[in-house]
Motif scaffolding. Structure first.
Motif, PDB file in Angstrom:
ATOM      1  N   UNK A 152       0.870  -1.172   0.000  1.00  0.00           N
ATOM      2  CA  UNK A 152       0.000   0.000   0.000  1.00  0.00           C
ATOM      3  C   UNK A 152       0.905   1.220   0.000  1.00  0.00           C
ATOM      4  N   UNK A 153       0.346   2.395   0.131  1.00  0.00           N
ATOM      5  CA  UNK A 153       1.122   3.616  -0.023  1.00  0.00           C
ATOM      6  C   UNK A 153       2.312   3.689   0.925  1.00  0.00           C
ATOM      7  N   UNK A 154       2.178   3.124   2.112  1.00  0.00           N
ATOM      8  CA  UNK A 154       3.235   3.222   3.122  1.00  0.00           C
ATOM      9  C   UNK A 154       3.783   1.862   3.529  1.00  0.00           C
ATOM     10  N   UNK A 155       3.626   0.860   2.675  1.00  0.00           N
ATOM     11  CA  UNK A 155       4.168  -0.470   2.952  1.00  0.00           C
ATOM     12  C   UNK A 155       4.792  -1.031   1.686  1.00  0.00           C
ATOM     13  N   UNK A 156       6.026  -1.502   1.809  1.00  0.00           N
ATOM     14  CA  UNK A 156       6.722  -2.078   0.663  1.00  0.00           C
ATOM     15  C   UNK A 156       7.363  -3.394   1.091  1.00  0.00           C
TER      16      UNK A 156
END
Length: 524
Positions: A152-156
């Motif tokens: 998601x936007x803040x998880x890689x």
């Protein structure tokens, strides 16, 4: 623009100080308030962290960019940076990072998981639309990465092809610094002259062979720096750099020549020293010519008086090296190894056995460079020692970036030996990139002397996937014994880095990583 006025004011003051270096009024030179003038050892090659290899460049880049993680102050231990936390799968092959919210690049674009994926895909995927902005010589650091996924936007999420013990440490290294995808898309191959990161300082301007200027990032997520700007001046000649420091034209000087250290005693200056993982060595061309014979390589190690180099040329600021691993990696270092002793008679005996008496050698020497200490004087001493045992040594001297352009592609057809120094972050780094068969230059590595030993290859591959540190240590120590015997290099010195600051500079300290971290530095 305020930034450019500030930068030019800084440069004018620095230029005035340079002129005063030759005048009786030198002591009156003053650099601007809140602007730090740094005397670097050379012009940077580029300001794209994925595209460079030299600590000289890294000293600038670490102030402009951040990585997902960073080294904790004063250590090589990893702590959060652009990632606030991470999870590692039980089998050691999946790393999931939670990213810091609200961070923007200097160009105003958002830092997020897409930006992280862009960075690693640009380096590792030949089909990425911006892979042609390379080359990326240290992408080896992330060769275990199989996939980078935006959760998601803040998880890689990074998926590796096998457990890889140095992964987090390599993420903290400059090759893992995160650049702005927007800036890369805008500037393409010229991104290295137009950098944009998330760091404590923003890029302002680069005047070739004169200065790189960075200014404070007031919106830095970890707190705005104290300084208004930093000016990095390339001053290749160490004596000139010393004169500039004494004249007041620079506030901070890196890599002080050993013979100049006594000039900076007293209250006007502070000399900083910090141990770190460094090794200075000679690359020997094991593919062709005299050094293709292990006996000649061993002879060179016996012929060179490394104690004299360390004590007389380097004034005791280094120790004689034994093998390819710096002793600063205490857990992985093989303490049973002894340096090759100075034994010219043994050297002559080995040369006679190999039929190499009177061989003529081409020796590449650099004028200066990251961690190269006093390379011309060291090269001259090495030349004399080799000639004393019957070898003819012809020195070719190059400016640092030109030197790297000659050495890194390999010595075949050009030279028999070359100076080199590495400052590394993990015991895997130097041998994996410079001693494996699969690291020959034509495969993208830095094994410029074409050394090859299948057992060394096997040990290095096993060590980087071992999850137990004791097992890693055993593998590295066994590798060191073999490499010491095979002598693909002449193992010369392990250096204690130094720098000097004026009495106007406060809160500065050297790091064992050899980087300059300037966000907490003040100048009165």
């Amino acid at each position: 623009m305020k930034l450019l006025k500030l930068s030019r004011r800084a440069m004018l003051a620095a230029g005035a100080a340079t002129a005063l270096a030759l005048s009786p009024l030198a002591a009156q030179a003053q650099t601007p308030d809140d602007v730090l003038i740094v005397g670097q050892i050379a012009e940077p090659k580029a300001l794209d962290p994925a595209a460079v290899t030299a600590v000289n460049d890294f000293r600038i880049l670490m102030n402009v960019y951040d990585g997902l993680v960073r080294y904790k102050d004063g250590t090589l231990e990893v702590e959060p940076s652009l990632a606030t936390s991470w999870d590692i799968s039980d089998d050691g092959t999946v790393y999931t990072f939670t990213l810091r919210d609200g961070v923007t690049f200097h160009d105003g674009s958002a830092f997020n998981a897409d930006a992280v994926k862009f960075n690693f895909d640009r380096m590792l995927d030949e089909n990425h639309p911006y892979h042609n902005t390379g080359p990326f010589p240290l992408s080896f650091f992330f060769s275990a990465v199989e996939n980078v996924e935006v959760v998601d936007d803040l998880t890689v999420r990074f998926t590796l092809n096998a457990p890889y013990a140095p992964f987090l440490s390599n993420l903290a290294y400059p090759t893992g610094l995160i650049v702005s995808p927007t800036a890369v898309e805008q500037h393409g191959a010229e991104f290295g002259r137009n950098p944009s990161g998330t760091g404590a300082f923003k890029f302002a301007e680069w005047r070739s062979n004169e200065a790189v200027v960075i200014e404070a990032n007031a919106d830095y997520w970890d707190g705005a720096p104290e300084l208004q700007a930093v000016v990095f001046r390339p001053i290749t000649d160490a004596n000139t750099r010393t004169a500039e420091m004494l004249a007041g034209g620079i506030d901070l000087m890196v890599e002080v020549p050993p013979v100049a250290l006594s000039e900076f005693q007293g209250e006007t200056y502070t000399v900083h020293e910090q141990a770190g993982p460094h090794v200075w060595f000679l690359i020997l061309n094991a593919k062709e010519g005299p050094f293709a014979d292990v006996r000649v390589r061993q002879a060179a190690n016996y012929a060179i008086n490394k104690e004299a180099i360390v004590n007389d040329v380097l004034e005791g600021t280094a120790a004689v090296a034994a093998g390819p691993t710096p002793p600063a990696f205490a857990w992985a270092y093989n303490e049973s190894l002894e340096p090759y002793p100075y034994d010219p008679d043994k050297a002559r005996e080995l040369l006679a056995e190999a039929g190499a008496e009177g061989a003529e050698l081409t020796f590449y020497v650099t004028e200066g460079g990251s961690g190269m200490l006093d390379p011309v004087a060291m090269g001259t001493a090495i030349q004399a020692d080799l000639q004393a045992v019957g070898l003819t040594v012809n020195i070719e001297t190059y400016e640092w970036n030109t030197f790297l352009g000659e050495v890194n592609p390999g010595l075949e057809g050009k030279a028999d030996m070359a100076e080199m120094a590495w400052m590394t972050n993990d015991p895997d780094t130097l041998p994996f990139l410079a001693l494996r068969t699969a690291a020959w230059p034509d495969q993208g590595g830095f094994n410029s002397g074409y050394y090859s030993n299948p057992k060394v290859d096997e040990l290095l591959e096993a060590a980087r996937v071992a999850t137990d540190q004791a097992e890693r240590a055993r593998l590295y120590q066994e590798m060191q014994v073999i490499v010491q015997e095979d002598a693909p290099w002449v193992f010369v010195a392990n250096w204690k880095q130094n720098a000097v600051t004026s009495d106007r500079v406060e809160n500065f300290s050297l790091q064992p990583s050899f980087f300059l971290l300037l966000d907490d530095v003040t100048k009165n």
